[in-house]
Design a protein around this motif. Structure first.
Motif, PDB file in Angstrom:
ATOM      1  N   SER A   1       0.857  -1.195   0.000  1.00  0.00           N
ATOM      2  CA  SER A   1       0.000   0.000   0.000  1.00  0.00           C
ATOM      3  C   SER A   1       0.890   1.242   0.000  1.00  0.00           C
ATOM      4  O   SER A   1       1.974   1.236   0.605  1.00  0.00           O
ATOM      5  N   PRO A   2       0.453   2.313  -0.641  1.00  0.00           N
ATOM      6  CA  PRO A   2       1.299   3.521  -0.717  1.00  0.00           C
ATOM      7  C   PRO A   2       1.655   4.094   0.655  1.00  0.00           C
ATOM      8  O   PRO A   2       2.678   4.761   0.795  1.00  0.00           O
ATOM      9  N   ASP A   3       0.820   3.824   1.694  1.00  0.00           N
ATOM     10  CA  ASP A   3       1.192   4.313   3.032  1.00  0.00           C
ATOM     11  C   ASP A   3       2.179   3.353   3.706  1.00  0.00           C
ATOM     12  O   ASP A   3       2.607   3.588   4.845  1.00  0.00           O
ATOM     13  N   GLY A   4       2.511   2.280   3.066  1.00  0.00           N
ATOM     14  CA  GLY A   4       3.539   1.372   3.556  1.00  0.00           C
ATOM     15  C   GLY A   4       3.072   0.397   4.605  1.00  0.00           C
ATOM     16  O   GLY A   4       3.848  -0.415   5.094  1.00  0.00           O
ATOM     17  N   ARG A   5       1.787   0.415   4.938  1.00  0.00           N
ATOM     18  CA  ARG A   5       1.372  -0.409   6.066  1.00  0.00           C
ATOM     19  C   ARG A   5       0.950  -1.826   5.673  1.00  0.00           C
ATOM     20  O   ARG A   5       1.116  -2.760   6.428  1.00  0.00           O
ATOM     21  N   PHE A   6       0.367  -1.958   4.517  1.00  0.00           N
ATOM     22  CA  PHE A   6      -0.202  -3.271   4.147  1.00  0.00           C
ATOM     23  C   PHE A   6       0.441  -3.839   2.888  1.00  0.00           C
ATOM     24  O   PHE A   6       0.925  -3.099   2.022  1.00  0.00           O
ATOM     25  N   LEU A   7       0.385  -5.142   2.851  1.00  0.00           N
ATOM     26  CA  LEU A   7       0.807  -5.829   1.629  1.00  0.00           C
ATOM     27  C   LEU A   7      -0.398  -6.649   1.173  1.00  0.00           C
ATOM     28  O   LEU A   7      -0.889  -7.508   1.912  1.00  0.00           O
ATOM     29  N   LEU A   8      -0.884  -6.352  -0.011  1.00  0.00           N
ATOM     30  CA  LEU A   8      -2.034  -7.086  -0.540  1.00  0.00           C
ATOM     31  C   LEU A   8      -1.491  -8.157  -1.480  1.00  0.00           C
ATOM     32  O   LEU A   8      -0.700  -7.849  -2.381  1.00  0.00           O
ATOM     33  N   VAL A   9      -1.908  -9.392  -1.245  1.00  0.00           N
ATOM     34  CA  VAL A   9      -1.377 -10.499  -2.048  1.00  0.00           C
ATOM     35  C   VAL A   9      -2.534 -11.382  -2.534  1.00  0.00           C
ATOM     36  O   VAL A   9      -3.648 -11.291  -2.018  1.00  0.00           O
ATOM     37  N   THR A  10      -2.233 -12.211  -3.504  1.00  0.00           N
ATOM     38  CA  THR A  10      -3.217 -13.218  -3.927  1.00  0.00           C
ATOM     39  C   THR A  10      -2.782 -14.560  -3.366  1.00  0.00           C
ATOM     40  O   THR A  10      -1.599 -14.907  -3.439  1.00  0.00           O
ATOM     41  N   ALA A  11      -3.726 -15.291  -2.809  1.00  0.00           N
ATOM     42  CA  ALA A  11      -3.428 -16.625  -2.283  1.00  0.00           C
ATOM     43  C   ALA A  11      -4.226 -17.646  -3.080  1.00  0.00           C
ATOM     44  O   ALA A  11      -5.452 -17.534  -3.200  1.00  0.00           O
ATOM     45  N   ALA A  12      -3.516 -18.598  -3.650  1.00  0.00           N
ATOM     46  CA  ALA A  12      -4.180 -19.674  -4.400  1.00  0.00           C
ATOM     47  C   ALA A  12      -3.669 -21.006  -3.866  1.00  0.00           C
ATOM     48  O   ALA A  12      -2.744 -21.039  -3.053  1.00  0.00           O
ATOM     49  N   ALA A  13      -4.263 -22.078  -4.333  1.00  0.00           N
ATOM     50  CA  ALA A  13      -3.888 -23.381  -3.771  1.00  0.00           C
ATOM     51  C   ALA A  13      -2.443 -23.744  -4.100  1.00  0.00           C
ATOM     52  O   ALA A  13      -1.759 -24.367  -3.298  1.00  0.00           O
ATOM     53  N   TYR A  14      -1.996 -23.372  -5.272  1.00  0.00           N
ATOM     54  CA  TYR A  14      -0.619 -23.678  -5.670  1.00  0.00           C
ATOM     55  C   TYR A  14      -0.269 -22.842  -6.897  1.00  0.00           C
ATOM     56  O   TYR A  14      -1.132 -22.192  -7.488  1.00  0.00           O
ATOM     57  N   GLY A  15       1.015 -22.866  -7.250  1.00  0.00           N
ATOM     58  CA  GLY A  15       1.438 -22.274  -8.515  1.00  0.00           C
ATOM     59  C   GLY A  15       1.621 -20.771  -8.468  1.00  0.00           C
ATOM     60  O   GLY A  15       1.580 -20.141  -7.412  1.00  0.00           O
ATOM     61  N   THR A  16       1.818 -20.243  -9.645  1.00  0.00           N
ATOM     62  CA  THR A  16       2.167 -18.826  -9.739  1.00  0.00           C
ATOM     63  C   THR A  16       1.270 -18.044 -10.684  1.00  0.00           C
ATOM     64  O   THR A  16       1.588 -16.931 -11.066  1.00  0.00           O
ATOM     65  N   PHE A  17       0.171 -18.643 -11.065  1.00  0.00           N
ATOM     66  CA  PHE A  17      -0.704 -17.938 -12.002  1.00  0.00           C
ATOM     67  C   PHE A  17      -2.147 -18.150 -11.560  1.00  0.00           C
ATOM     68  O   PHE A  17      -2.846 -19.036 -12.050  1.00  0.00           O
ATOM     69  N   PRO A  18      -2.593 -17.340 -10.606  1.00  0.00           N
ATOM     70  CA  PRO A  18      -3.874 -17.645  -9.968  1.00  0.00           C
ATOM     71  C   PRO A  18      -5.112 -17.257 -10.769  1.00  0.00           C
ATOM     72  O   PRO A  18      -6.229 -17.557 -10.354  1.00  0.00           O
ATOM     73  N   VAL A  19      -4.917 -16.625 -11.917  1.00  0.00           N
ATOM     74  CA  VAL A  19      -6.073 -16.054 -12.601  1.00  0.00           C
ATOM     75  C   VAL A  19      -7.117 -17.091 -12.996  1.00  0.00           C
ATOM     76  O   VAL A  19      -8.312 -16.813 -13.050  1.00  0.00           O
ATOM     77  N   TRP A  20      -6.672 -18.346 -13.244  1.00  0.00           N
ATOM     78  CA  TRP A  20      -7.649 -19.395 -13.577  1.00  0.00           C
ATOM     79  C   TRP A  20      -7.959 -20.288 -12.378  1.00  0.00           C
ATOM     80  O   TRP A  20      -8.593 -21.328 -12.531  1.00  0.00           O
ATOM     81  N   HIS A  21      -7.470 -19.880 -11.208  1.00  0.00           N
ATOM     82  CA  HIS A  21      -7.748 -20.676 -10.005  1.00  0.00           C
ATOM     83  C   HIS A  21      -8.995 -20.135  -9.326  1.00  0.00           C
ATOM     84  O   HIS A  21      -8.981 -19.031  -8.795  1.00  0.00           O
ATOM     85  N   GLN A  22     -10.034 -20.931  -9.333  1.00  0.00           N
ATOM     86  CA  GLN A  22     -11.285 -20.467  -8.716  1.00  0.00           C
ATOM     87  C   GLN A  22     -11.093 -20.064  -7.261  1.00  0.00           C
ATOM     88  O   GLN A  22     -11.738 -19.157  -6.766  1.00  0.00           O
ATOM     89  N   GLU A  23     -10.195 -20.776  -6.584  1.00  0.00           N
ATOM     90  CA  GLU A  23     -10.050 -20.551  -5.142  1.00  0.00           C
ATOM     91  C   GLU A  23      -9.195 -19.325  -4.832  1.00  0.00           C
ATOM     92  O   GLU A  23      -9.084 -18.936  -3.666  1.00  0.00           O
ATOM     93  N   ALA A  24      -8.611 -18.711  -5.862  1.00  0.00           N
ATOM     94  CA  ALA A  24      -7.702 -17.583  -5.611  1.00  0.00           C
ATOM     95  C   ALA A  24      -8.444 -16.429  -4.944  1.00  0.00           C
ATOM     96  O   ALA A  24      -9.543 -16.052  -5.367  1.00  0.00           O
TER      97      ALA A  24
END
Lengths: 579, 483
Positions: free
Chosen positions: B343-366
């Motif tokens: 986040s621009p204020d430096g406080r948070f890190l927003l991430v994507t969590a998926a079951a595995y791998g490095t390309f979550p866009v086709w992971h329903q659970e992402a």
């Protein structure tokens, strides 16, 4: 006398258009209909804004609107296109006469129509392009008929500035040429016209972010199944030529030129292979498998598309191994198509059908999306229907509803979309789709795209009922002469499951026997797989014949249709081949 | 002749007569988009919505004032001026919304009342996204579009129609005048924009794995941190999973845009680990990224769990540190992380969590997870995430809004959603980017991919990009050894 010659002149024109219609209706009916399959006209609130944001919006809108009816009946497309040709001819004839042409005008005006016929033989030549020529010519005629000279020039200039956005680049040049003919004795006026066209095209091209080539050629997309995009510029060129001819030629010369042009057009552009492929796609798209089968078995020897669909039909009937070698086969290409970029898009259509039949719904969906993506307009009713079906099979009802929603805004597909939506509303899917769901993969693992072996193995391993995938896998191994893989997977998935009540298909028995390396091995195979005595004795005879054949395949003709004959006819050097 | 001349207008009339709306895309009574009970910025464009098969829609908004809106047909389209005035007047308050509509049979139906909280925190005015067919790795037409969130106007920043039909991706901005996008194909390169001055960079060097791929720009615009990766595509056998993308190898590299040099560090390169999706911390002194031990793929893709890791970075010297610190372990949460964005204020890190791998866009659970960098607390954002893929997020420059691409509506076509983030990192219900007519989401066959928020309008357009793409000249960055 004059009336009589007039009669013959118009009789010639009538015959010309009758020939056009017959050509479209009987020589390339599927090619005409397929123009609908590779486009989609969707009514709705975004319709106008979607079209207006691109150049040539009026011709593309009208062309796409008319194209949708091509799906309804096999004569709908030819009739619509012939009517467009007649309107084009009428406009050109009147325009040439106003430009000062003589009697030859009505015949030389057929030259652009002959070129339209030439282009119609290509799938990706859109109806909108023909509409564009009609609109250009009639706009020119409308301007020529305006009362006062100043008004005429004003109208022409205005039309040339705006016509690019309404009609398209190349056909703005048609307008310019007609204007040039009309004002051929006023070079300054012609120069202003050229400036107007350049201005109109530049402004519109810039607004629509098109490249220079794209600006001139739109709506034809460069590189798509039109062997040479420059063909598209034939129309404006031929309008100019025919206009000039109309000023100088005598009527009989006009008839001769037109006749020659007509036959030359058809002779040079006709491609039966493409017509065959699209006919197959159309029948498969409508699930008219009887027709597909009929066409597949009648396919000439070098039509791999025919091989592909023939094997698919055999698999559908559950007799792939029983009848595989009753027909000509090739080691690769007759069973699985590796889906890849740059592939001729007609193969995507075939591949979707095959992947569905073997139950590889995941890859079929990918292939259908890919196919839709590479369509000239980015959409296809054929693929939208397939995607809706595939989504229903996969249980992705939300996206199925999206595709059905789009199709429900198309005049000719909305009834089908409504029927499918009713299934979804009831939480059901049609029986034929239920079958695909049943045989699709139940577990998940990852394989590289186009790895048909990985796909079929996964389907075979996870769906024990999926006999189609298993037969496809085993037969693919056999055609590719991978007998070792065949035996491994036969043992793992076929033996003891599908050959329990009797013997395996003769093809499989023959393949198993062919793996024997010595007598003991042979006897073991006969006993383990319960090889039929007729097959084993035939194999003995074959081995004798093979050793006496002297390397000449024709000496083994009595064994045609056996796997051993297939092997030797494709590679004499090794009978006992392995991968 | 005259009769024939009438053909064209008749044909046009015929066509236009078919241009009615046709059957509804929505089931009767369904509101699309779902704009119920959400927090919205005061500078958002009108939240036009449709109610399936409605003949008329009426909306009453009650807050400090009362506002009435009415439509004919199922689309409720708010007049821009009235909408703007209403949000301005209600800034910081709550609007209670009552919607009634006339259904297909002519009955008046009242919807369950809901509310709109009008936040006084503005969202960045501009959003870029890529419009691409979700046909796995293949595209036909592709555009990078810049949308003015305060109105409905949009324009193309890039259009592959005039750039060799090549792929364009990763339009990324530091929200203060520096941005980049990658252009692939024959004349491709990384297009760097520094306050309107455009430069095509060739980021490949003999000493690095390949060209720049996923990346981020430091706040001062001097540095870009990128992953260089060998990306491969694979297919899932299960139809709902569709596609998997994985890296067979990946490293990180840092580009100094002032000196046009590229550098790396042993800590973030090599075969032992795969590093990807780097981003700078707000102060530019840390590089966050995703990291996993190397595995052969695709056989082990389902066992690949990426951690969020951090390495120090010296903005003065451009040196990447030697010590890797794991911020959050993927394996211990049984997920794989991707796309960290600070986040621009430096406080948070927003991430994507998926079951595995490095390309979550086709992971329903992402789904999106918010990590509080002060205490390591993880918020799994249940109120914001949906049951289908939520990925490709971006922060607003005031850290109060996020945008992301979500496939929640149909599992295939990504759509840009936005959500409010309060000071504690709690996020509200996500809502769809408003459109003049939301039906555009139903009729388009393109995904809204990689939404990115920024405050200042980009100073170039698709024609400029095309000109630069078509020019054969590019500036080659030089490798500079860290030592």
């Amino acid at each position: 006398m004059r009336a009589k010659s007039r009669f013959w002149e118009y009789f010639f024109v009538f015959i010309f258009f009758a020939c056009c219609w017959m050509w479209l209706a009987f020589a390339i009916p599927s090619l005409v209909e397929f123009k609908e399959h590779v486009s989609a006209f969707i009514f709705g609130p975004q319709l106008i804004s979607n079209y207006i944001s691109k150049p040539a919006f009026l011709s593309v809108l009208t062309g796409d609107f008319l194209t949708q009816f091509f799906y309804l009946h096999k004569y709908a497309g030819p009739t619509v296109m012939t009517i467009l040709y007649v309107i084009l001819w009428l406009g050109l004839t009147r325009s040439f006469i106003l430009c000062g042409a003589g009697k030859a005008a009505c015949h030389t005006a057929l030259l652009p129509v002959a070129v339209e016929m030439f282009l119609a033989n290509y799938i990706n030549y859109p109806v909108s392009a023909t509409v564009a020529s009609v609109l250009s010519v009639w706009t020119a005629l409308f301007c020529m008929k305006a009362g006062k000279e100043r008004l005429r020039i004003m109208l022409f200039l205005l039309a040339m500035v705006v016509s690019y956005h309404l009609v398209c680049g190349a056909y703005t040049i048609v307008l310019l040429f007609l204007y040039g003919l009309f004002y051929r004795r006023k070079p300054v006026v012609v120069a202003v016209g050229i400036a107007a066209v350049v201005l109109g095209m530049t402004i519109s091209g810039l607004c629509c972010n098109l490249s220079l080539v794209g600006t001139v050629l739109y709506p034809v997309v460069p590189g798509y199944k039109l062997p040479n995009t420059a063909f598209f510029l034939l129309i404006p060129s031929i309008v100019l030529v025919s206009g000039l001819f109309s000023l100088i030629l005598r009527p009989w010369l006009g008839i001769l030129t037109t006749t020659l042009a007509f036959f030359a057009s058809l002779y040079t552009s006709y491609d039966y292979t493409t017509e065959y492929m699209v006919t197959m796609n159309i029948h498969a798209g409508r699930r008219n498998w009887e027709k597909v089968w009929q066409m597949a078995v009648e396919a000439p020897d070098d039509y791999f598309y025919g091989y592909f669909y023939r094997n698919l039909c055999l698999a559908r009937e559950g007799c792939l191994p029983d009848r595989l070698l009753d027909y000509q086969q090739i080691p690769e290409g007759g069973m699985n198509v590796p889906v890849s970029q740059g592939m001729d898009y007609l193969w995507y259509f075939a591949s979707v059908d095959q992947l569905m039949e073997v139950g590889d719904i995941s890859q079929a969906t990918g292939c259908a999306l890919l196919c839709q993506t590479i369509m000239p307009g980015g959409h296809s009713t054929h693929m939208l229907r397939r995607l809706a079906e595939l989504s229903m099979i996969a249980g992705d009802t939300d996206v199925a509803r999206k595709y059905l929603g789009i199709l429900s805004h198309n005049l000719v597909h909305r009834q089908w979309a409504r029927q499918m939506s009713e299934y979804l509303d009831k939480g059901e899917i049609p029986d034929e789709l239920e079958h695909f769901r049943r045989i699709s993969s139940k577990t998940d693992h990852i394989f590289l795209q186009s790895d048909w072996e990985g796909s079929l193995l996964s389907l075979t391993a996870t769906s024990p009922d999926n006999r189609t995938a298993l037969d496809y896998l085993l037969c693919s191994y056999l055609l590719a002469k991978k007998t070792r893989s065949f035996v491994i997977h036969y043992d793992r998935y076929y033996h003891g499951r599908f050959d329990i009540d009797g013997q395996a298909p003769e093809l499989y028995q023959e393949a198993l026997l062919s793996t024997a390396t010595n007598r003991a091995d042979y006897l073991k195979i006969v006993s383990r797989y319960k090889i039929d005595s007729s097959v084993s004795s035939r194999y003995d005879r074959f081995l004798d014949a093979f050793s006496n054949s002297g390397g000449v395949v024709s000496n083994l003709n009595e064994f045609k249709g056996t796997y051993w004959h297939y092997i030797v006819s494709h590679n004499l050097s090794s009978l006992n081949t392995s991968e | 002749m005259k009769r024939l001349l009438t053909f064209i207008p008749v044909a046009l009339l015929l066509i236009l007569s078919g241009c009615s709306e046709g059957p509804s895309y929505l089931a009767g009574g369904v509101m699309f988009p779902d704009y119920t009970d959400i927090t919205i910025p005061f500078n958002i464009a009108p939240l036009n919505f449709r109610i399936g098969e409605a003949q008329q829609v009426c909306l009453t908004a009650s807050g400090r004032g009362t506002y009435n809106f009415k439509s004919k047909g199922e689309l409720l389209s708010f007049p821009m001026k009235t909408w703007k005035a209403m949000l301005q007047a209600e800034k910081g308050s709550q609007l209670d919304i009552q919607v009634t509509y006339l259904d297909a049979e002519g009955h008046t139906v009242s919807m369950q009342p809901f509310s709109w909280k009008i936040s006084s925190e503005p969202i960045d005015r501009y959003m870029s996204y890529r419009l691409i067919e979700p046909a796995y790795e293949v595209w036909n037409t592709m555009q990078i579009e810049e949308r003015d969130i305060e109105t409905f106007s949009s324009r193309f920043l890039g259009d592959n129609g005039n750039a060799g039909n090549s792929c364009m991706n990763c339009h990324t901005s530091n929200r203060s005048g520096t941005s980049f996008m990658h252009l692939r194909g024959r004349n491709g390169g990384t297009l760097l924009n520094r306050n309107g001055h455009l430069l095509k960079l060739d980021t490949k060097t003999d000493s690095t794995m390949g060209g720049a791929v996923y990346g981020d720009i430091s706040r001062d615009g001097r540095y870009g941190v990128f992953a260089a990766a060998n990306i491969t595509f694979a297919i899932h056998t299960h139809s709902s999973m569709r596609m998997e993308v994985f890296d067979t190898a990946s490293d990180l590299l840092v580009i100094d845009f002032d000196n046009l040099t590229v550098t790396d560090s042993k800590a973030v390169k090599g075969k032992e680990f795969q590093e990807t999706f780097p981003c700078f911390s707000a102060d530019g002194k840390i590089i966050f990224f995703c990291r996993a031990p190397f595995c052969e793929q695709p056989g082990n893709t389902m066992r690949m769990h990426y951690d969020i890791a951090a390495v120090s970075f010296n903005p003065e010297t451009g040196r990447v540190g030697d010590t890797i610190r794991t911020v959050i372990s993927g394996a211990s949460h049984n997920v794989s992380f991707s796309h960290p964005k600070c986040s621009p204020d430096g406080r948070f890190l927003l991430v994507t969590a998926a079951a595995y791998g490095t390309f979550p866009v086709w992971h329903q659970e992402a789904e999106l997870w918010m990590i509080d960098l002060r205490n390591g607390h993880v918020n799994i954002m249940t109120g914001t995430n949906a049951w289908r893929a939520d990925t490709y997020h971006s922060w607003s420059s005031n850290s109060r809004w996020i945008t992301f691409a979500s496939k929640r509506d149909d599992n295939v076509y990504g759509r840009p959603y936005m959500a409010f983030v309060n000071e504690d990192g709690k996020t509200g219900k996500a809502f769809l980017l408003p459109q003049k007519d939301p039906y555009v989401y139903y009729t388009t066959l393109k995904s809204f991919n990689l939404p990115e928020l920024y405050t200042a309008k980009e100073e170039y357009n698709a024609r400029t990009v095309a000109r630069i793409y078509n020019s054969t000249q590019s500036v080659k960055v030089a490798y500079k050894s860290r030592d």
